[in-house]
Design an enzyme around this catalytic site. Structure first.
Site, mmCIF file in Angstrom:
data_model
loop_
_atom_site.group_PDB
_atom_site.id
_atom_site.type_symbol
_atom_site.label_atom_id
_atom_site.label_comp_id
_atom_site.label_asym_id
_atom_site.label_seq_id
_atom_site.Cartn_x
_atom_site.Cartn_y
_atom_site.Cartn_z
ATOM 1 N N MET A 26 0.853 -1.200 0.000
ATOM 2 C CA MET A 26 0.000 0.000 0.000
ATOM 3 C C MET A 26 0.883 1.243 0.000
ATOM 4 O O MET A 26 0.431 2.326 0.398
ATOM 5 C CB MET A 26 -0.941 -0.017 1.211
ATOM 6 C CG MET A 26 -1.906 -1.201 1.176
ATOM 7 S SD MET A 26 -3.441 -0.938 2.079
ATOM 8 C CE MET A 26 -2.830 -0.668 3.726
ATOM 9 N N GLY A 27 2.132 1.094 -0.441
ATOM 10 C CA GLY A 27 3.031 2.243 -0.499
ATOM 11 C C GLY A 27 3.567 2.614 0.865
ATOM 12 O O GLY A 27 3.556 1.797 1.789
ATOM 13 N N LEU A 29 6.680 3.021 1.560
ATOM 14 C CA LEU A 29 7.607 1.891 1.640
ATOM 15 C C LEU A 29 8.723 2.131 2.650
ATOM 16 O O LEU A 29 9.246 3.239 2.788
ATOM 17 C CB LEU A 29 8.206 1.626 0.260
ATOM 18 C CG LEU A 29 7.186 1.347 -0.851
ATOM 19 C CD1 LEU A 29 7.896 1.098 -2.176
ATOM 20 C CD2 LEU A 29 6.276 0.181 -0.503
ATOM 21 N N GLU A 31 12.058 -0.284 4.996
ATOM 22 C CA GLU A 31 13.023 -1.386 4.820
ATOM 23 C C GLU A 31 12.345 -2.759 4.788
ATOM 24 O O GLU A 31 12.843 -3.692 4.157
ATOM 25 C CB GLU A 31 14.066 -1.358 5.950
ATOM 26 C CG GLU A 31 15.078 -0.236 5.833
ATOM 27 C CD GLU A 31 15.883 -0.311 4.537
ATOM 28 O OE1 GLU A 31 16.247 -1.426 4.122
ATOM 29 O OE2 GLU A 31 16.126 0.749 3.928
ATOM 30 N N HIS A 33 9.456 -3.496 3.366
ATOM 31 C CA HIS A 33 9.043 -3.733 1.981
ATOM 32 C C HIS A 33 10.257 -4.050 1.106
ATOM 33 O O HIS A 33 10.187 -4.907 0.228
ATOM 34 C CB HIS A 33 8.353 -2.483 1.408
ATOM 35 C CG HIS A 33 7.080 -2.115 2.090
ATOM 36 N ND1 HIS A 33 6.951 -1.011 2.899
ATOM 37 C CD2 HIS A 33 5.855 -2.713 2.086
ATOM 38 C CE1 HIS A 33 5.709 -0.938 3.348
ATOM 39 N NE2 HIS A 33 5.032 -1.957 2.886
ATOM 40 N N GLU A 144 5.792 -11.539 7.146
ATOM 41 C CA GLU A 144 5.208 -12.262 8.286
ATOM 42 C C GLU A 144 4.705 -11.318 9.362
ATOM 43 O O GLU A 144 4.047 -11.735 10.294
ATOM 44 C CB GLU A 144 6.250 -13.218 8.890
ATOM 45 C CG GLU A 144 6.574 -14.383 7.991
ATOM 46 C CD GLU A 144 7.571 -15.349 8.611
ATOM 47 O OE1 GLU A 144 8.160 -15.001 9.669
ATOM 48 O OE2 GLU A 144 7.776 -16.426 8.033
ATOM 49 N N LYS A 145 5.039 -10.039 9.242
ATOM 50 C CA LYS A 145 4.576 -9.054 10.223
ATOM 51 C C LYS A 145 3.050 -9.123 10.373
ATOM 52 O O LYS A 145 2.520 -9.078 11.463
ATOM 53 C CB LYS A 145 5.040 -7.668 9.771
ATOM 54 C CG LYS A 145 4.197 -6.496 10.191
ATOM 55 C CD LYS A 145 4.587 -6.002 11.540
ATOM 56 C CE LYS A 145 3.940 -4.703 11.954
ATOM 57 N NZ LYS A 145 2.587 -4.480 11.503
ATOM 58 N N GLN A 149 -2.838 -12.153 8.073
ATOM 59 C CA GLN A 149 -3.064 -11.844 6.660
ATOM 60 C C GLN A 149 -2.390 -12.888 5.766
ATOM 61 O O GLN A 149 -2.973 -13.357 4.780
ATOM 62 C CB GLN A 149 -2.514 -10.451 6.351
ATOM 63 C CG GLN A 149 -2.421 -10.135 4.865
ATOM 64 C CD GLN A 149 -2.012 -8.703 4.603
ATOM 65 O OE1 GLN A 149 -2.831 -7.811 4.681
ATOM 66 N NE2 GLN A 149 -0.748 -8.472 4.279
ATOM 67 N N SER A 182 4.372 1.066 8.277
ATOM 68 C CA SER A 182 4.163 2.407 7.718
ATOM 69 C C SER A 182 3.477 3.321 8.730
ATOM 70 O O SER A 182 3.582 4.544 8.650
ATOM 71 C CB SER A 182 3.297 2.327 6.457
ATOM 72 O OG SER A 182 3.896 1.444 5.541
#
Ligand code: PAF
Length: 272
Positions: A26-27, A29, A31, A33, A144-145, A149, A182
């Site tokens: 989802m932007g 961004l 580290e 990502h 994995e965060k 999900q 984020s």
């Protein structure tokens, strides 16, 4: 690096690039990502990232409007990371007028985030299925965060026979243990100083359980400890790693969600 903002352009780029490893984002961004981009690169396919702040996965009281957006910064980071293709649809391109189809995952989607954020996983599953179909990605890489999900997406891919392989990557953390997110930028200086306690408590509980502590007693003490440190704990639980059902024995996954001020922090670790 090519940028596609509409489906005909995306399809032309996909035809040119061949097999893709996709990093859905989802932007905003960070580290974390970029570690997913590196994992995608190791898959040996062309690398694509999507940037789409998905309104369908935000509840009416949630932070869709204030979710951080930084298109220029994100594109510069993706270019430096060697990304081949960025898929950046508008909401209108992703969700055509009159849209009437969503994907509802049961099982691992049902508790925890599924309960705290009704409709959230419907939005995640729907957009991820669309991203997989739009890009035809051979591989999709997730952190994995967001452990729940990741299990929801794996379940959906298995149940719908989607021809994409899901790769999970370890959580990237600050030096003090705080999982990168984020939304961390919304922590005040004082909240930021307290935030690593969430990971520290999870680690402590994992150690206690490995040493034979009673699961419910250890979890209850941990919740009390976090509350005393100013966290509003939504949940802290030991679950079966794939089904997310509450677990009474090891091995399992310790998952937690807790609010500090206006920021909801999520974390999880293995309890081997
Ligand atoms: O984890 C995220 O950033 C989002 O939930 C995802 C997977 C990109 C779907 O919008």
């Amino acid at each position: 690096m090519r940028i596609a903002r509409d489906l005909p352009t995306l399809r032309a780029e996909v035809a040119r690039l061949g097999r893709l490893a996709l990093v859905p984002t989802m932007g905003a961004l960070h580290e974390g990502h970029l570690s997913l981009l590196a994992a995608a690169r190791r898959e040996g396919e062309a690398v694509a990232a999507s940037i789409f702040v998905n309104p369908l996965q935000f509840g009416p009281q949630e932070d869709f409007a204030r979710y951080p957006r930084d298109e220029a910064g994100d594109l510069a980071k993706l270019e430096r990371a060697g990304c081949d293709l960025v898929w950046m649809p508008s909401v209108e391109v992703m969700y055509p007028p009159g849209r009437a189809t969503t994907i509802e995952v049961g099982g691992p989607a049902e508790g925890w985030e599924g309960e705290a954020r009704p409709g959230h996983f419907r939005g995640v599953a729907t957009v991820c299925a669309k991203l997989f179909l739009q890009t035809g990605a051979a591989v999709a890489v997730f952190g994995e965060k967001d452990w729940q999900q990741l299990q929801v997406i794996r379940r959906m891919v298995t149940d719908l026979d989607l021809p994409v392989r899901i790769v999970g990557c370890p959580t990237v953390r600050e030096a003090d243990g705080l999982a990168l997110s984020s939304r961390n930028r919304f922590l005040s200086a004082e909240e930021r100083a307290r935030a690593p306690a969430l990971h520290a408590v999870l680690r402590r509980v994992a150690g206690e359980l490995a040493a034979g502590a009673l699961v419910e007693a250890a979890l209850a003490a941990a919740r009390t400890d976090l509350a005393a440190q100013g966290f509003a704990v939504d949940y802290l639980a030991l679950v079966a790693p794939e089904t997310l059902r509450p677990a009474a024995t090891l091995p399992g996954r310790l998952i937690a969600a807790a609010r500090l001020g206006s920021v909801r922090l999520l974390d999880n670790i293995a309890a081997p």
